[in-house]
Design a protein around this motif. Structure first.
Motif, PDB file in Angstrom:
ATOM      1  N   ILE A 150       0.841  -1.193   0.000  1.00 53.74           N
ATOM      2  CA  ILE A 150       0.000   0.000   0.000  1.00 53.74           C
ATOM      3  C   ILE A 150       0.876   1.242   0.000  1.00 53.74           C
ATOM      4  O   ILE A 150       0.595   2.212  -0.698  1.00 53.74           O
ATOM      5  N   LEU A 151       1.961   1.225   0.792  1.00 55.02           N
ATOM      6  CA  LEU A 151       2.843   2.383   0.847  1.00 55.02           C
ATOM      7  C   LEU A 151       3.502   2.648  -0.513  1.00 55.02           C
ATOM      8  O   LEU A 151       3.664   3.804  -0.915  1.00 55.02           O
ATOM      9  N   LEU A 152       3.869   1.566  -1.193  1.00 49.83           N
ATOM     10  CA  LEU A 152       4.468   1.734  -2.514  1.00 49.83           C
ATOM     11  C   LEU A 152       3.459   2.381  -3.478  1.00 49.83           C
ATOM     12  O   LEU A 152       3.815   3.238  -4.298  1.00 49.83           O
ATOM     13  N   PHE A 153       2.205   1.938  -3.383  1.00 49.96           N
ATOM     14  CA  PHE A 153       1.166   2.505  -4.236  1.00 49.96           C
ATOM     15  C   PHE A 153       0.970   3.995  -3.944  1.00 49.96           C
ATOM     16  O   PHE A 153       0.899   4.818  -4.851  1.00 49.96           O
ATOM     17  N   VAL A 154       0.914   4.350  -2.667  1.00 50.52           N
ATOM     18  CA  VAL A 154       0.745   5.747  -2.268  1.00 50.52           C
ATOM     19  C   VAL A 154       1.949   6.566  -2.720  1.00 50.52           C
ATOM     20  O   VAL A 154       1.811   7.701  -3.209  1.00 50.52           O
ATOM     21  N   ASN A 155       3.141   6.002  -2.578  1.00 53.17           N
ATOM     22  CA  ASN A 155       4.358   6.684  -3.017  1.00 53.17           C
ATOM     23  C   ASN A 155       4.309   6.914  -4.543  1.00 53.17           C
ATOM     24  O   ASN A 155       4.635   8.001  -5.029  1.00 53.17           O
ATOM     25  N   GLU A 156       3.907   5.880  -5.290  1.00 54.23           N
ATOM     26  CA  GLU A 156       3.788   5.993  -6.753  1.00 54.23           C
ATOM     27  C   GLU A 156       2.752   7.063  -7.112  1.00 54.23           C
ATOM     28  O   GLU A 156       2.969   7.897  -7.995  1.00 54.23           O
ATOM     29  N   LEU A 157       1.628   7.064  -6.414  1.00 52.20           N
ATOM     30  CA  LEU A 157       0.577   8.049  -6.640  1.00 52.20           C
ATOM     31  C   LEU A 157       1.090   9.458  -6.350  1.00 52.20           C
ATOM     32  O   LEU A 157       0.821  10.401  -7.110  1.00 52.20           O
ATOM     33  N   ASP A 158       1.866   9.595  -5.286  1.00 45.37           N
ATOM     34  CA  ASP A 158       2.453  10.885  -4.924  1.00 45.37           C
ATOM     35  C   ASP A 158       3.395  11.379  -6.028  1.00 45.37           C
ATOM     36  O   ASP A 158       3.366  12.555  -6.408  1.00 45.37           O
ATOM     37  N   GLU A 159       4.214  10.488  -6.564  1.00 43.59           N
ATOM     38  CA  GLU A 159       5.136  10.871  -7.632  1.00 43.59           C
ATOM     39  C   GLU A 159       4.374  11.310  -8.887  1.00 43.59           C
ATOM     40  O   GLU A 159       4.741  12.289  -9.550  1.00 43.59           O
ATOM     41  N   LYS A 160       3.322  10.580  -9.212  1.00 43.26           N
ATOM     42  CA  LYS A 160       2.520  10.948 -10.395  1.00 43.26           C
ATOM     43  C   LYS A 160       1.860  12.313 -10.198  1.00 43.26           C
ATOM     44  O   LYS A 160       1.821  13.140 -11.111  1.00 43.26           O
ATOM     45  N   MET A 161       1.343  12.548  -9.011  1.00 43.19           N
ATOM     46  CA  MET A 161       0.703  13.824  -8.708  1.00 43.19           C
ATOM     47  C   MET A 161       1.723  14.953  -8.802  1.00 43.19           C
ATOM     48  O   MET A 161       1.424  16.024  -9.337  1.00 43.19           O
ATOM     49  N   TYR A 162       2.929  14.701  -8.315  1.00 43.15           N
ATOM     50  CA  TYR A 162       3.995  15.701  -8.359  1.00 43.15           C
ATOM     51  C   TYR A 162       4.354  16.040  -9.810  1.00 43.15           C
ATOM     52  O   TYR A 162       4.479  17.206 -10.172  1.00 43.15           O
ATOM     53  N   SER A 163       4.471  15.008 -10.669  1.00 41.73           N
ATOM     54  CA  SER A 163       4.810  15.269 -12.073  1.00 41.73           C
ATOM     55  C   SER A 163       3.664  16.004 -12.785  1.00 41.73           C
ATOM     56  O   SER A 163       3.915  16.861 -13.640  1.00 41.73           O
ATOM     57  N   CYS A 164       2.434  15.706 -12.414  1.00 44.31           N
ATOM     58  CA  CYS A 164       1.291  16.440 -12.997  1.00 44.31           C
ATOM     59  C   CYS A 164       1.335  17.908 -12.578  1.00 44.31           C
ATOM     60  O   CYS A 164       1.102  18.804 -13.397  1.00 44.31           O
ATOM     61  N   LEU A 165       1.620  18.139 -11.297  1.00 43.23           N
ATOM     62  CA  LEU A 165       1.695  19.518 -10.815  1.00 43.23           C
ATOM     63  C   LEU A 165       2.859  20.262 -11.470  1.00 43.23           C
ATOM     64  O   LEU A 165       2.759  21.458 -11.739  1.00 43.23           O
ATOM     65  N   GLU A 166       3.969  19.563 -11.742  1.00 38.36           N
ATOM     66  CA  GLU A 166       5.088  20.190 -12.434  1.00 38.36           C
ATOM     67  C   GLU A 166       4.657  20.656 -13.829  1.00 38.36           C
ATOM     68  O   GLU A 166       5.071  21.715 -14.289  1.00 38.36           O
ATOM     69  N   THR A 167       3.817  19.881 -14.452  1.00 37.22           N
ATOM     70  CA  THR A 167       3.354  20.227 -15.796  1.00 37.22           C
ATOM     71  C   THR A 167       2.343  21.363 -15.755  1.00 37.22           C
ATOM     72  O   THR A 167       2.428  22.311 -16.538  1.00 37.22           O
ATOM     73  N   VAL A 168       1.392  21.279 -14.838  1.00 35.78           N
ATOM     74  CA  VAL A 168       0.290  22.238 -14.801  1.00 35.78           C
ATOM     75  C   VAL A 168       0.712  23.571 -14.201  1.00 35.78           C
ATOM     76  O   VAL A 168       0.404  24.630 -14.745  1.00 35.78           O
ATOM     77  N   SER A 169       1.402  23.526 -13.087  1.00 31.37           N
ATOM     78  CA  SER A 169       1.734  24.769 -12.393  1.00 31.37           C
ATOM     79  C   SER A 169       3.136  24.689 -11.801  1.00 31.37           C
ATOM     80  O   SER A 169       3.309  24.511 -10.580  1.00 31.37           O
ATOM     81  N   PRO A 170       4.154  24.858 -12.623  1.00 34.50           N
ATOM     82  CA  PRO A 170       5.522  24.718 -12.109  1.00 34.50           C
ATOM     83  C   PRO A 170       5.905  25.808 -11.113  1.00 34.50           C
ATOM     84  O   PRO A 170       6.634  25.551 -10.156  1.00 34.50           O
ATOM     85  N   LYS A 171       5.383  27.038 -11.320  1.00 42.76           N
ATOM     86  CA  LYS A 171       5.731  28.131 -10.388  1.00 42.76           C
ATOM     87  C   LYS A 171       5.202  27.835  -8.987  1.00 42.76           C
ATOM     88  O   LYS A 171       5.911  27.975  -7.994  1.00 42.76           O
ATOM     89  N   TRP A 172       3.948  27.458  -8.922  1.00 46.89           N
ATOM     90  CA  TRP A 172       3.323  27.176  -7.624  1.00 46.89           C
ATOM     91  C   TRP A 172       4.037  26.035  -6.925  1.00 46.89           C
ATOM     92  O   TRP A 172       4.315  26.090  -5.730  1.00 46.89           O
ATOM     93  N   LEU A 173       4.378  24.987  -7.686  1.00 48.58           N
ATOM     94  CA  LEU A 173       5.041  23.829  -7.111  1.00 48.58           C
ATOM     95  C   LEU A 173       6.420  24.215  -6.576  1.00 48.58           C
ATOM     96  O   LEU A 173       6.821  23.779  -5.481  1.00 48.58           O
ATOM     97  N   LYS A 174       7.127  25.045  -7.296  1.00 48.44           N
ATOM     98  CA  LYS A 174       8.458  25.477  -6.850  1.00 48.44           C
ATOM     99  C   LYS A 174       8.350  26.277  -5.553  1.00 48.44           C
ATOM    100  O   LYS A 174       9.102  26.048  -4.597  1.00 48.44           O
TER     101      LYS A 174
END
Length: 170
Positions: free
Chosen positions: A1-25
């Motif tokens: 479950i932790l691996l799945f949550v970690n994978e989900l977190d990474e995907k969300m982070y890459s999506c946020l990098e694409t959508v709003s890089p300034k906010w994420l930074k």
């Protein structure tokens, strides 16, 4: 479950990098700052600093959500503008394609007419060649007739002179 949550977190982070890089930074920097201040002090505060950092982070996230939403809306407007531009180009392409098809049909019709005209021209050229031959033949006949006429006129004059001489002798 932790691996799945970690994978989900990474995907969300890459999506946020694409959508709003300034906010994420900005948000990432604030998180690093909040947690690095806690570790730098060297004392255990029992989680009070973490709670304050978490509240600050939530405030930042809430204010950042508006920024993200604004950036998403700007991106949507930009993409909508591009979509509209592409649709206009598609309409222009369709019109050009229609004109091209019409001209293609006109060219095919003209080629067909040209073939017919070429056949007619070939017939006319053949007739002209035959007419030229006939004209040459008739011209040669006329020349021959002219020679005969001249010969007959010369003969007539000779005969007239004989009759004249004969009449004078009698």
């Amino acid at each position: 479950i932790l691996l799945f949550v970690n994978e989900l977190d990474e995907k969300m982070y890459s999506c946020l990098e694409t959508v709003s890089p300034k906010w994420l930074k900005i948000t990432s920097q604030e998180i690093k700052t909040a947690f690095s201040n806690n570790n730098d002090s060297g004392k255990n505060t029992g989680g009070g600093d973490i709670e304050e950092a978490t509240l600050e982070l939530r405030r930042t996230v809430n204010s950042g959500e508006n920024t993200v939403i604004e950036e998403i809306e700007e991106a949507i407007l930009g993409h909508q503008w591009r979509i509209n531009e592409l649709e206009e180009q598609l309409v222009r392409i369709a019109l050009l394609e229609n004109k091209l098809n019409q001209r293609s049909v006109a060219i095919k019709i003209n080629r067909g007419k040209n073939k017919k005209l070429k056949k007619k021209m070939a017939k006319i050229t053949a007739k002209q060649a035959a007419n030229r031959k006939e004209i040459r033949r008739v011209a040669l006949q006329n020349q021959e007739h002219d020679r005969r006429v001249l010969a007959l006129e010369s003969f007539r004059e000779q005969q007239n002179e004989r009759f004249y001489d004969f009449d004078q002798n009698q």
